[in-house]
Each structure stands twice: as C-alpha cells, then as structure tokens.
Design a protein around this motif. Structure first.
Motif, PDB file in Angstrom:
ATOM      1  N   THR A   1      34.856  31.649  32.298  1.00 46.09           N
ATOM      2  CA  THR A   1      36.307  31.650  32.487  1.00 46.09           C
ATOM      3  C   THR A   1      36.945  32.197  31.215  1.00 46.09           C
ATOM      4  OG1 THR A   1      36.534  29.387  31.650  1.00 46.09           O
ATOM      5  CG2 THR A   1      36.256  29.669  34.040  1.00 46.09           C
ATOM      6  N   ILE A   2      38.189  32.611  31.304  1.00 42.92           N
ATOM      7  CA  ILE A   2      38.874  33.179  30.150  1.00 42.92           C
ATOM      8  C   ILE A   2      40.094  32.361  29.751  1.00 42.92           C
ATOM      9  CG2 ILE A   2      40.368  34.720  31.489  1.00 42.92           C
ATOM     10  CD1 ILE A   2      38.637  35.567  28.139  1.00 42.92           C
TER      11      ILE A   2
ATOM     12  N   ILE B   1      44.418  32.048  25.818  1.00 41.40           N
ATOM     13  CA  ILE B   1      43.282  32.971  25.863  1.00 41.40           C
ATOM     14  C   ILE B   1      42.920  33.332  24.430  1.00 41.40           C
ATOM     15  CG2 ILE B   1      42.521  35.307  26.473  1.00 41.40           C
ATOM     16  CD1 ILE B   1      44.201  35.116  28.983  1.00 41.40           C
TER      17      ILE B   1
ATOM     18  N   PRO C   1      40.477  36.004  22.821  1.00 41.36           N
ATOM     19  CA  PRO C   1      39.526  37.090  23.031  1.00 41.36           C
ATOM     20  C   PRO C   1      38.335  37.043  22.081  1.00 41.36           C
ATOM     21  CG  PRO C   1      41.780  37.912  23.004  1.00 41.36           C
ATOM     22  CD  PRO C   1      41.822  36.501  22.508  1.00 41.36           C
TER      23      PRO C   1
ATOM     24  N   LYS D   1      34.545  38.850  23.982  1.00 48.09           N
ATOM     25  CA  LYS D   1      34.314  38.643  25.404  1.00 48.09           C
ATOM     26  C   LYS D   1      34.497  39.960  26.147  1.00 48.09           C
ATOM     27  CE  LYS D   1      35.915  33.936  24.732  1.00 48.09           C
ATOM     28  NZ  LYS D   1      36.964  32.925  24.949  1.00 48.09           N
TER      29      LYS D   1
ATOM     30  N   GLY E   1      36.367  39.861  29.466  1.00 47.13           N
ATOM     31  CA  GLY E   1      37.578  39.058  29.478  1.00 47.13           C
ATOM     32  C   GLY E   1      38.614  39.548  30.467  1.00 47.13           C
TER      33      GLY E   1
ATOM     34  N   LEU F   1      40.010  37.543  33.729  1.00 47.95           N
ATOM     35  CA  LEU F   1      41.434  37.226  33.857  1.00 47.95           C
ATOM     36  C   LEU F   1      41.978  37.703  35.202  1.00 47.95           C
ATOM     37  CD1 LEU F   1      43.986  36.081  32.618  1.00 47.95           C
ATOM     38  CD2 LEU F   1      44.388  38.300  31.528  1.00 47.95           C
TER      39      LEU F   1
ATOM     40  N   SER G   1      39.310  44.417  23.183  1.00 51.36           N
ATOM     41  CA  SER G   1      39.267  43.237  24.044  1.00 51.36           C
ATOM     42  C   SER G   1      40.665  42.694  24.314  1.00 51.36           C
ATOM     43  CB  SER G   1      38.411  42.144  23.391  1.00 51.36           C
ATOM     44  OG  SER G   1      37.084  42.565  23.259  1.00 51.36           O
TER      45      SER G   1
ATOM     46  N   ILE H   1      43.134  42.781  27.905  1.00 54.61           N
ATOM     47  CA  ILE H   1      43.744  41.575  28.466  1.00 54.61           C
ATOM     48  C   ILE H   1      45.250  41.781  28.646  1.00 54.61           C
ATOM     49  CG2 ILE H   1      44.359  39.201  27.880  1.00 54.61           C
ATOM     50  CD1 ILE H   1      41.466  38.940  26.789  1.00 54.61           C
TER      51      ILE H   1
END
Length: 357
Positions: A50-51, A66, A68, A103, A106, A110, A142, A146
């Motif tokens: 999970t993020i 979050i 990263p 990640k 990521g 998300l 990263s 996101i």
C-alpha cells in the motif's frame, strides 16, 4: 567522533531492535588526523503493498500521508524520522542518511487505492516522515509520479520539503493550488549558511529554499514556511528573520515545532552538538530540558510539538507576534475534496453501462 563530509550523524550505532549491538570506539590505534573516507549512498527499491499510511495521532494535522522514500540523504541531525530506520534493522545514525529506500510502484499503488469504490477522499499529506524530494528524486521521479496521479484524480494534498527541487513540480502545484487542491510548506531552520551546512548537510541552502517559496508562490500554489525545529540557544534567535524573509519571498502562512529528541535522536544530537558546537552544547541541552519538564524529551501528546515552561512560552509568544507582524497569520487554505474524480480509464468497465453516471 569525526564528521564525515556531507553527513550529519557522527555515529552508526545499532538500532534498538537488533539482537547484537554495535558501536564505534577509539581503540587508540586510529590516526586522529587521518581523513575519514566518504560514505556512499545506497538506493534500494521497496515493493510495498500500500502507499497511503494512516495515523490517529491527535497532534498531527492529517490522518493519511504518503512517504515516497524511507531514510533521508539530507542528513538533518535533528530529524524525528531517524528512529524509523530501526524498524528495518538499520541504524538511525549514518544508515538513515546513506541507505535510502524508494517505492518504484508508488504511483500504481496510489491509482489502485484512489480507485477503490469505498475510498473516501480527504487531504493526503506528502512527506510526513522523510523528505519527498531526496537528491535521487531527480532520477527516480517517485514523488513526481505520485503528484501526477494526484492531478489526474483531483486528489487534494499538502506537501512539505526543505529542497528547492519542489520548484520543478510547479507545473502541477501551481494549477492545483489555484484550484484549491494543493498547498505546500518549505522548512527553513536558519538563514546562516554555515549552521545549515553543519546541521542539514545535504539539504538545499537557505537561499535556495527561499527561492522555492518564491517560485511556488509565483506559480499560484499557497505556500507556507516551517520554522522547524526551534532549537533553543542555537537557532531560536533567527525566528523573526526567517519569517520575514519567507514572507518577502511569497509565503502566506507559518508554523513552528520545538525540537523533539525521542529515542535514538537524543544521543545522536548530543554527539553532533559536542562536535559541531562545543561552546554551546551545555547551554543548548539545558534550554531543551527546560522545554521538556527537566527531561531530554517528553512524549505527552498535549505538548510534544511545542514544549512547556517559560522557554517554550517565550518561543510561542514571539512566534505569534512575528506572524502578525509579517502577515503570516492568515488561515491556511482549505482544500476542496468535492472535486475528487476517478478518471474514466480507471473505472471498472461496467461503469460504461451505468446510466446514472
């Protein structure tokens, strides 16, 4: 302990969960004038399930965030996130600054979480633990990936950093800020470049952080300044100057946090202080204890962010007066959760037959 170039911690003792404890010591054979070899940063992928992380802390202004990255190459000696590296069997000292995890999936995670039918939109804070703009962000992107997902979903978010690299993403932060979907904070602890280099060795210089505030404000993103942490006897005298400079750069709000020294941080900070500022070490630690009821740290929810006692009260009084003086006491922008939408390409195929949509 000798300082390593570009590193904040002076040691790399074992984390609190390891069965065997390791620590450096002088056996008398070391040449004290010998140069310490550079410590190279190791970057590793972390494949999380999970993020979005959730918390129920009553003194944290968000319930989901979050991060990263894990670990932080900026090397800020006071960083409250250092103890989290112990969960991975690593040291909160030099390991925290040199063994960085990112990640790579990521953005995909998300997208999946935001697309779930039961997802309830609320503000997501980016960078609640470690800085989302690590130096390696230039290559991994990263955090950028996101933010691109946030833009696609109209997901409101806030973000905090001490890196000028955030200005790279002004093309996302600006429009989303104007649409009441994003806000940013830039942390500035000092305007003294020498102190910043010693205390935050790989973070952007104070001038570059002011530049980041200016560029985000020009793009249309509401941006505030975080004078955090306030370290009595070390940087507290700069509070008004930092807030004034940030306001001139375009900041419209401000916050502060008094230095916290939980778990391993207290020993790491003491080591750094004795080496980097030996003339002030005793006084700084005395003032810190005066904000924590005579202890190095008090984790009580009601006061851990600000502290208690005359020293803490004086810091709070000065801060309130300064934000009024410089117009930084405007309410922080409320982000619009009503604009959240799952993009058509992320909806289940059967939604095509949903006449109500």
């Amino acid at each position: 302990m000798k300082a390593m170039k570009g590193r904040g911690a002076r040691s790399n003792d074992s984390g609190r969960y390891e069965a065997d404890r390791r620590e450096e010591f002088d056996d008398g054979w070391t040449d004290q004038d010998e140069a310490v070899p550079p410590l190279r940063t190791e970057l590793s992928p972390e494949y999380a399930r999970t993020i979005i992380a959730r918390n129920t802390s009553p003194d944290v202004g968000f319930d989901r965030s979050i991060n990263p990255y894990k670990g932080c190459e900026h090397g800020c000696i006071y960083c409250y996130a250092r103890p989290s590296h112990a969960w991975m069997g690593l040291s909160p000292g030099l390991d925290f600054e040199s063994r960085i995890f990112f990640k790579p999936e990521g953005a995909r995670l998300l997208e999946q979480e935001l697309s779930k039918p039961r997802y309830v939109c609320r503000r997501i804070h980016i960078g609640g633990n470690t800085d989302p703009y690590q130096p390696v962000e230039r290559e991994t992107r990263s955090t950028r990936s996101i933010l691109e997902v946030m833009r696609r979903f109209n997901q409101p978010f806030s973000i905090i950093t001490k890196s000028v690299l955030i200005a790279r993403d002004a093309d996302i932060l600006g429009p989303m800020g104007r649409a009441e979907l994003a806000s940013a904070f830039v942390s500035i602890t000092t305007l003294d470049r020498g102190l910043a280099r010693a205390m935050e060795p790989r973070a952007s210089t104070p001038a570059k952080r002011l530049e980041a505030i200016s560029r985000l404000a020009e793009a249309g993103c509401p941006v505030g300044v975080g004078f955090a942490p306030v370290i009595p006897g070390l940087n507290d005298h700069e509070m008004e100057a930092v807030l004034e400079a940030a306001q001139k750069a375009g900041a419209t709000s401000a916050m502060y946090v008094t230095l916290r020294l939980p778990l391993e941080i207290k020993d790491l900070f003491r080591e750094w202080l004795a080496d980097a500022r030996p003339d002030r070490a005793a006084r700084v630690m005395s003032l810190i204890r005066q904000t924590r009821g005579g202890k190095d740290y008090d984790p009580d929810w009601s006061q851990r962010m600000k502290g208690t006692g005359p020293v803490a009260e004086l810091i709070a009084t000065r801060f309130k007066a300064a934000v009024r003086r410089y117009g930084l006491d405007t309410p922080r922008p409320s982000l619009d959760i009503g604009k959240f939408r799952v993009p058509p390409d992320m909806r289940p195929q059967m939604d095509l037959f949903d006449l109500a949509s």
